[in-house]
Enzyme design. Structure first.
Site, PDB file in Angstrom:
ATOM      1  N   ARG A   1       0.805  -1.232   0.000  1.00 15.23           N
ATOM      2  CA  ARG A   1       0.000   0.000   0.000  1.00 15.23           C
ATOM      3  C   ARG A   1       0.840   1.286   0.000  1.00 15.23           C
ATOM      4  O   ARG A   1       0.545   2.202  -0.779  1.00 15.23           O
ATOM      5  CB  ARG A   1      -1.000   0.000   1.155  1.00 15.23           C
ATOM      6  CG  ARG A   1      -2.011  -1.152   1.077  1.00 15.23           C
ATOM      7  CD  ARG A   1      -3.103  -1.029   2.132  1.00 15.23           C
ATOM      8  NE  ARG A   1      -3.921   0.135   1.898  1.00 15.23           N
ATOM      9  CZ  ARG A   1      -3.855   1.272   2.578  1.00 15.23           C
ATOM     10  NH1 ARG A   1      -3.024   1.380   3.591  1.00 15.23           N
ATOM     11  NH2 ARG A   1      -4.607   2.286   2.265  1.00 15.23           N
TER      12      ARG A   1
ATOM     13  N   CYS B   1      14.765  -4.950  -3.607  1.00 13.56           N
ATOM     14  CA  CYS B   1      15.715  -4.243  -4.459  1.00 13.56           C
ATOM     15  C   CYS B   1      15.011  -3.197  -5.320  1.00 13.56           C
ATOM     16  O   CYS B   1      14.974  -3.296  -6.544  1.00 13.56           O
ATOM     17  CB  CYS B   1      16.426  -5.265  -5.343  1.00 13.56           C
ATOM     18  SG  CYS B   1      17.706  -4.543  -6.346  1.00 13.56           S
ATOM     19  N   GLU B   2      14.403  -2.223  -4.660  1.00 15.11           N
ATOM     20  CA  GLU B   2      13.704  -1.130  -5.346  1.00 15.11           C
ATOM     21  C   GLU B   2      13.788   0.098  -4.443  1.00 15.11           C
ATOM     22  O   GLU B   2      13.520   0.006  -3.243  1.00 15.11           O
ATOM     23  CB  GLU B   2      12.199  -1.444  -5.514  1.00 15.11           C
ATOM     24  CG  GLU B   2      11.878  -2.718  -6.245  1.00 15.11           C
ATOM     25  CD  GLU B   2      11.557  -2.515  -7.717  1.00 15.11           C
ATOM     26  OE1 GLU B   2      11.451  -1.356  -8.159  1.00 15.11           O
ATOM     27  OE2 GLU B   2      11.424  -3.542  -8.398  1.00 15.11           O
TER      28      GLU B   2
ATOM     29  N   TYR C   1      -6.030  -5.173   2.268  1.00 18.02           N
ATOM     30  CA  TYR C   1      -5.139  -5.025   1.119  1.00 18.02           C
ATOM     31  C   TYR C   1      -3.678  -5.127   1.553  1.00 18.02           C
ATOM     32  O   TYR C   1      -2.798  -4.446   1.022  1.00 18.02           O
ATOM     33  CB  TYR C   1      -5.448  -3.719   0.365  1.00 18.02           C
ATOM     34  CG  TYR C   1      -6.936  -3.578   0.111  1.00 18.02           C
ATOM     35  CD1 TYR C   1      -7.552  -4.382  -0.844  1.00 18.02           C
ATOM     36  CD2 TYR C   1      -7.750  -2.729   0.865  1.00 18.02           C
ATOM     37  CE1 TYR C   1      -8.923  -4.315  -1.059  1.00 18.02           C
ATOM     38  CE2 TYR C   1      -9.124  -2.659   0.660  1.00 18.02           C
ATOM     39  CZ  TYR C   1      -9.697  -3.459  -0.309  1.00 18.02           C
ATOM     40  OH  TYR C   1     -11.044  -3.402  -0.511  1.00 18.02           O
TER      41      TYR C   1
HETATM   42  C1  LIG Z   1     -13.120  -3.305  -3.294  1.00 11.09           C
HETATM   43  C2  LIG Z   1     -14.583  -3.342  -3.347  1.00 11.09           C
HETATM   44  C3  LIG Z   1     -15.322  -3.249  -2.160  1.00 11.09           C
HETATM   45  C4  LIG Z   1     -14.693  -3.006  -0.812  1.00 11.09           C
HETATM   46  O1  LIG Z   1     -14.250  -1.706  -0.666  1.00 11.09           O
HETATM   47  P1  LIG Z   1     -13.656  -1.180   0.727  1.00 11.09           P
HETATM   48  O2  LIG Z   1     -13.289   0.214   0.468  1.00 11.09           O
HETATM   49  O3  LIG Z   1     -12.508  -2.045   1.075  1.00 11.09           O
HETATM   50  O4  LIG Z   1     -14.729  -1.302   1.762  1.00 11.09           O
HETATM   51  C5  LIG Z   1     -16.690  -3.378  -2.261  1.00 11.09           C
HETATM   52  N1  LIG Z   1     -17.309  -3.573  -3.453  1.00 11.09           N
HETATM   53  C6  LIG Z   1     -16.625  -3.635  -4.605  1.00 11.09           C
HETATM   54  C7  LIG Z   1     -17.365  -3.853  -5.873  1.00 11.09           C
HETATM   55  C8  LIG Z   1     -15.251  -3.520  -4.589  1.00 11.09           C
HETATM   56  O5  LIG Z   1     -14.566  -3.564  -5.738  1.00 11.09           O
END
Ligand SMILES: *Cc1c(COP(=O)(O)O)cnc(C)c1O
Length: 426
Positions: A319, A350-351, A379
């Protein structure tokens, strides 16, 4: 009293999570290590169910699709938003009922559509092409696919551009102008039952206004689609509620989201004399703050900056590199000690871009210290890789001071994976 974030405690200068001492966890299981607090997952989920008692909550499996997490949420009554056959497979295996799963995606394979039809899960259709493919597949299978269309309500969520999904320029969804036409078309097609409508405007959204705007625009579409004679059984508003990654940041809670959007939803559905089910698909809010990433300090180096080299990099938490995200950092074995220096925490990859946290005021850091990156549950592991020949780390679950491995660490044997040599190279 020294506090970090409200659900994390400090004991004897050590960071605690779910009643467990993080330095002991690092010792016992090794680092890097993802640690999830079970009760926090349940608390976050129940904040949603309490704020939206009449809605169905579909957990977005991509945020963290680990089996134990899916299983816990299945037991709490969660449905799932899945984005691939892999996520669908895992959600069903975890016991999430097929009636509470929505198969999303802007570019599904024919194989995935066949699986969705065969397994009887709802599909969020993202294009005309997909609609026709799905119709043929369902007709051939002698089944009817219940569908929603993913629509693009053209709302700017004021978040990072890489996680804005509801702008008119986004790859996701059917443009607003074409929505009524495509519902009409769908209602004529064999094997298709258009029964819902779906949007998702983005992620890590820190105010309720974009959700209110999206709800208004969606209800305008609901009115038009209903007016065209389509019976909508559900309205799925997606997700996007952010969390306070920075200490002291004031962000809306599910309760605030409910106060903002339910009046619009209730008023408009009542006016139309319809009672569709509201669906929400939170991912980040459920899982982000439940989990920390523990990583050990390999080196401390004074160069252009004060660099702290740790054993986790963007291979395990991408992230910061990908979205310029901020994760709050503490030295887990010196949490309550006074900050003395400014450090930049970097990984072993290595970045140059392998930076986890920049310019943080921390107590004096030494080799062997344990750094904790907070709010790493969403994530995080789910976007990890083996880049640079680094096996993925373990995930553990803590509850009332006890800990269990929910995913063993990979080892170098796992780097071979399914690779093969052509005979001539033996
Ligand atoms: C990624 C995603 C979510 C979840 O989003 P958050 O911000 O993590 O709550 C819900 N619906 C769809 C269609 C997504 O692509």
């Amino acid at each position: 009293m020294f506090t970090i974030k409200d659900h994390l405690e400090v004991r004897n200068d050590h960071l605690m999570i779910g009643g467990a001492d993080t330095t002991e966890l690092a010792q016992k299981y090794g680092t890097p290590l993802y640690v999830t607090n079970e009760s926090r997952v349940i608390e976050n989920f129940s904040e949603y169910t309490k704020a939206f008692p009449d809605a169905d909550i579909y957990y977005a499996a991509k945020a963290n699709g680990s089996f134990a997490i899916l299983r816990m949420l299945a037991r709490e009554g969660a449905g799932a938003d899945v984005f691939s056959y892999g996520e669908l497979y895992m959600a069903l295996l975890a016991g999430i009922p097929r009636g509470k799963i929505l198969f999303n995606g802007n570019s599904k394979t024919d194989f995935e559509l066949r699986k969705a039809v065969e397994l009887g899960v709802k599909v969020s259709v993202d294009s005309r092409d997909e609609l026709h493919t799905l119709s043929e597949i369902a007709e051939k299978a002698g089944k009817t696919a219940e569908i929603a269309f993913r629509v693009n309500p053209d709302v700017s969520p004021k978040t990072h551009p890489k996680i804005s999904t509801g702008l008119s320029s986004s790859k996701f969804g059917i443009p607003s102008k074409e929505v009524v036409g495509i519902y009409r078309e769908a209602s004529q097609l064999p094997g298709i039952s258009p029964c819902g409508i779906h949007c998702h405007i983005g992620s890590q959204i820190l105010e309720t206004a974009p959700f209110v705007e999206a709800t208004q625009k969606m209800m305008d579409l609901v009115e038009k689609v209903t007016g065209a004679g389509i019976d909508l059984e559900f309205v799925d508003m997606g997700s996007g509620l952010g969390i306070p990654y920075k200490k002291g940041e004031d962000t809306p809670k599910p309760r605030d989201l409910a106060d903002a959007i339910l009046p619009v939803f209730d008023e408009r559905t009542e006016e139309l004399g319809i009672s569709p089910k509201l669906i929400l698909e939170p991912g980040r809010y459920i899982i982000a703050d439940t989990t920390i990433l523990l990583t050990k300090v390999n080196t401390v180096k004074k160069a252009a900056r004060n660099f702290v080299g740790v054993d986790a990099g963007f291979n395990l938490l991408i992230r910061p590199a990908m979205y310029e995200s901020y994760h709050y950092v503490v030295v887990a074995n010196k949490v309550a000690s006074k900050p003395e220096e400014t450090y930049t925490i970097v990984g072993p990859i290595c970045e140059t871009g392998d930076i986890l946290a920049e310019d943080r005021e921390l107590p004096r850091v030494e080799k062997g210290d344990i750094i904790a990156l907070l709010d790493a549950g969403a994530y995080g592991f789910s976007m990890s890789s083996q880049y640079n020949g680094r096996p993925r780390c373990a995930e553990i679950l803590v509850n009332d001071g006890n800990s269990d491995v929910i995913r063993s660490a990979e080892d170098v044997g796992d780097l071979m994976g399914k690779q093969k040599l052509p005979a001539r190279l033996m």
